[in-house]
Design an enzyme around this catalytic site. Structure first.
Site, mmCIF file in Angstrom:
data_model
loop_
_atom_site.group_PDB
_atom_site.id
_atom_site.type_symbol
_atom_site.label_atom_id
_atom_site.label_comp_id
_atom_site.label_asym_id
_atom_site.label_seq_id
_atom_site.Cartn_x
_atom_site.Cartn_y
_atom_site.Cartn_z
ATOM 1 N N HIS A 108 -45.520 30.128 6.024
ATOM 2 C CA HIS A 108 -45.385 30.953 7.231
ATOM 3 C C HIS A 108 -46.729 31.511 7.689
ATOM 4 O O HIS A 108 -47.028 31.534 8.883
ATOM 5 C CB HIS A 108 -44.414 32.119 6.976
ATOM 6 C CG HIS A 108 -42.977 31.710 7.015
ATOM 7 N ND1 HIS A 108 -41.954 32.467 6.475
ATOM 8 C CD2 HIS A 108 -42.375 30.609 7.540
ATOM 9 C CE1 HIS A 108 -40.807 31.848 6.674
ATOM 10 N NE2 HIS A 108 -41.028 30.722 7.306
ATOM 11 N N TYR A 121 -39.024 37.419 13.315
ATOM 12 C CA TYR A 121 -37.836 37.414 12.450
ATOM 13 C C TYR A 121 -36.523 37.749 13.166
ATOM 14 O O TYR A 121 -35.506 37.084 12.923
ATOM 15 C CB TYR A 121 -38.069 38.298 11.207
ATOM 16 C CG TYR A 121 -38.863 37.544 10.173
ATOM 17 C CD1 TYR A 121 -38.219 36.791 9.196
ATOM 18 C CD2 TYR A 121 -40.256 37.523 10.223
ATOM 19 C CE1 TYR A 121 -38.945 36.059 8.267
ATOM 20 C CE2 TYR A 121 -40.997 36.784 9.300
ATOM 21 C CZ TYR A 121 -40.334 36.060 8.327
ATOM 22 O OH TYR A 121 -41.047 35.320 7.431
ATOM 23 N N GLU A 181 -45.701 38.252 3.322
ATOM 24 C CA GLU A 181 -46.639 37.692 4.306
ATOM 25 C C GLU A 181 -47.708 38.717 4.694
ATOM 26 O O GLU A 181 -48.868 38.367 4.878
ATOM 27 C CB GLU A 181 -45.860 37.174 5.530
ATOM 28 C CG GLU A 181 -45.137 35.872 5.174
ATOM 29 C CD GLU A 181 -43.904 35.544 6.007
ATOM 30 O OE1 GLU A 181 -43.766 36.068 7.137
ATOM 31 O OE2 GLU A 181 -43.062 34.762 5.521
HETATM 32 C C1 HEM Z 1 -35.424 34.603 6.504
HETATM 33 C C2 HEM Z 1 -35.962 33.787 7.405
HETATM 34 C C3 HEM Z 1 -36.629 32.474 7.117
HETATM 35 C C4 HEM Z 1 -36.390 31.535 6.136
HETATM 36 C C5 HEM Z 1 -35.328 31.549 5.038
HETATM 37 C C6 HEM Z 1 -37.354 30.466 6.332
HETATM 38 C C7 HEM Z 1 -37.469 29.341 5.535
HETATM 39 C C8 HEM Z 1 -38.486 28.417 5.618
HETATM 40 C C9 HEM Z 1 -38.720 27.337 4.681
HETATM 41 C C10 HEM Z 1 -37.873 27.037 3.445
HETATM 42 C C11 HEM Z 1 -39.813 26.644 5.095
HETATM 43 C C12 HEM Z 1 -40.425 25.398 4.436
HETATM 44 C C13 HEM Z 1 -41.493 25.810 3.454
HETATM 45 C C14 HEM Z 1 -42.088 24.587 2.768
HETATM 46 O O1 HEM Z 1 -42.678 23.736 3.466
HETATM 47 O O2 HEM Z 1 -41.948 24.482 1.560
HETATM 48 C C15 HEM Z 1 -40.287 27.300 6.311
HETATM 49 C C16 HEM Z 1 -41.361 26.869 7.045
HETATM 50 C C17 HEM Z 1 -41.618 27.308 8.326
HETATM 51 N N1 HEM Z 1 -40.994 28.361 8.968
HETATM 52 FE FE1 HEM Z 1 -39.604 29.577 8.186
HETATM 53 N N2 HEM Z 1 -38.122 30.746 7.421
HETATM 54 C C18 HEM Z 1 -37.711 31.962 7.929
HETATM 55 C C19 HEM Z 1 -38.239 32.608 9.023
HETATM 56 C C20 HEM Z 1 -39.082 32.028 9.942
HETATM 57 C C21 HEM Z 1 -39.498 32.608 11.200
HETATM 58 C C22 HEM Z 1 -39.095 34.002 11.701
HETATM 59 C C23 HEM Z 1 -40.290 31.682 11.833
HETATM 60 C C24 HEM Z 1 -40.910 31.784 13.209
HETATM 61 C C25 HEM Z 1 -40.226 31.711 14.316
HETATM 62 C C26 HEM Z 1 -40.406 30.525 10.936
HETATM 63 C C27 HEM Z 1 -41.154 29.391 11.179
HETATM 64 C C28 HEM Z 1 -41.510 28.467 10.234
HETATM 65 C C29 HEM Z 1 -42.532 27.420 10.433
HETATM 66 C C30 HEM Z 1 -43.344 27.186 11.713
HETATM 67 C C31 HEM Z 1 -42.608 26.702 9.224
HETATM 68 C C32 HEM Z 1 -43.552 25.540 8.905
HETATM 69 C C33 HEM Z 1 -42.931 24.245 9.257
HETATM 70 C C34 HEM Z 1 -43.781 23.068 8.828
HETATM 71 O O3 HEM Z 1 -45.000 23.123 8.964
HETATM 72 O O4 HEM Z 1 -43.189 22.082 8.378
HETATM 73 N N3 HEM Z 1 -39.664 30.774 9.814
HETATM 74 N N4 HEM Z 1 -39.468 28.363 6.583
#
Ligand code: HEM
Length: 140
Positions: free
Chosen positions: A81, A91, A133
């Site tokens: 993130h 969030y 974060e």
């Molecule tokens: C409780 C809330 C959230 C959970 C459970 C969650 C979960 C995850 C997970 C499991 C990943 C993959 C990590 C990895 O590559 O191992 C991820 C990546 C990511 N998340 Fe979240 N996330 C949350 C909130 C958010 C929010 C608020 C945003 C923004 C709007 C966001 C944007 C992203 C982005 C941009 C990636 C990277 C994707 C990539 O480069 O492939 N997430 N998140």
């Protein structure tokens, strides 16, 4: 989070697992339609992203009473993130989209009780990630 909330979350875990991808696909659709400013945050996202988020939501639900099992996953999520410039203000947007997606996939099963348990559980996880974060952003 009290025990009753945790029990509701655990009882919905298998349903979420069964529909995890439908929920996340729906979530992104709602997120980008309602909050188009979030779209650029995902510009470098891998196609695997939606599966990872689905898996994370399920793992969270299944481990709600033993969150220490998720520590490693939380560290990884927080570091990804931070690389993607995710901020606290994002969030509530994801929360809104996720809850709406859960509601639409559960259909008649989405009782007020289940929905408010999920709202609370999402808020809890969001706070954990936001705090982690913040630490990482401060470290630079
Ligand atoms: C409780 C809330 C959230 C959970 C459970 C969650 C979960 C995850 C997970 C499991 C990943 C993959 C990590 C990895 O590559 O191992 C991820 C990546 C990511 N998340 Fe979240 N996330 C949350 C909130 C958010 C929010 C608020 C945003 C923004 C709007 C966001 C944007 C992203 C982005 C941009 C990636 C990277 C994707 C990539 O480069 O492939 N997430 N998140």
């Amino acid at each position: 989070m009290n025990d009753s909330t945790k029990n509701i979350i655990k009882s919905t875990a298998p349903i979420l697992k069964a529909h995890a991808e439908a929920i996340t696909t729906q979530m992104y659709k709602i997120l980008f339609a309602k909050y188009p400013e979030t779209q650029t945050l995902f510009k470098d996202a891998s196609p695997e992203q939606s599966k990872k988020l689905a898996a994370a939501v399920y793992a969270y639900a299944a481990n709600i009473d033993k969150l220490e099992n998720l520590t490693k996953g939380i560290e990884k999520m927080a570091s990804v993130h931070v690389k993607s410039n995710i901020l606290p203000k994002h969030y509530p947007m994801v929360g809104d989209a996720l809850l709406q997606a859960i509601k639409s996939v559960l259909g008649d099963g989405a009782t007020d009780e289940i929905m408010s348990a999920w709202e609370e559980a999402y808020g809890f996880l969001a706070d954990v990630l936001i705090a982690k974060e913040k630490e990482l952003y401060l470290k630079g």
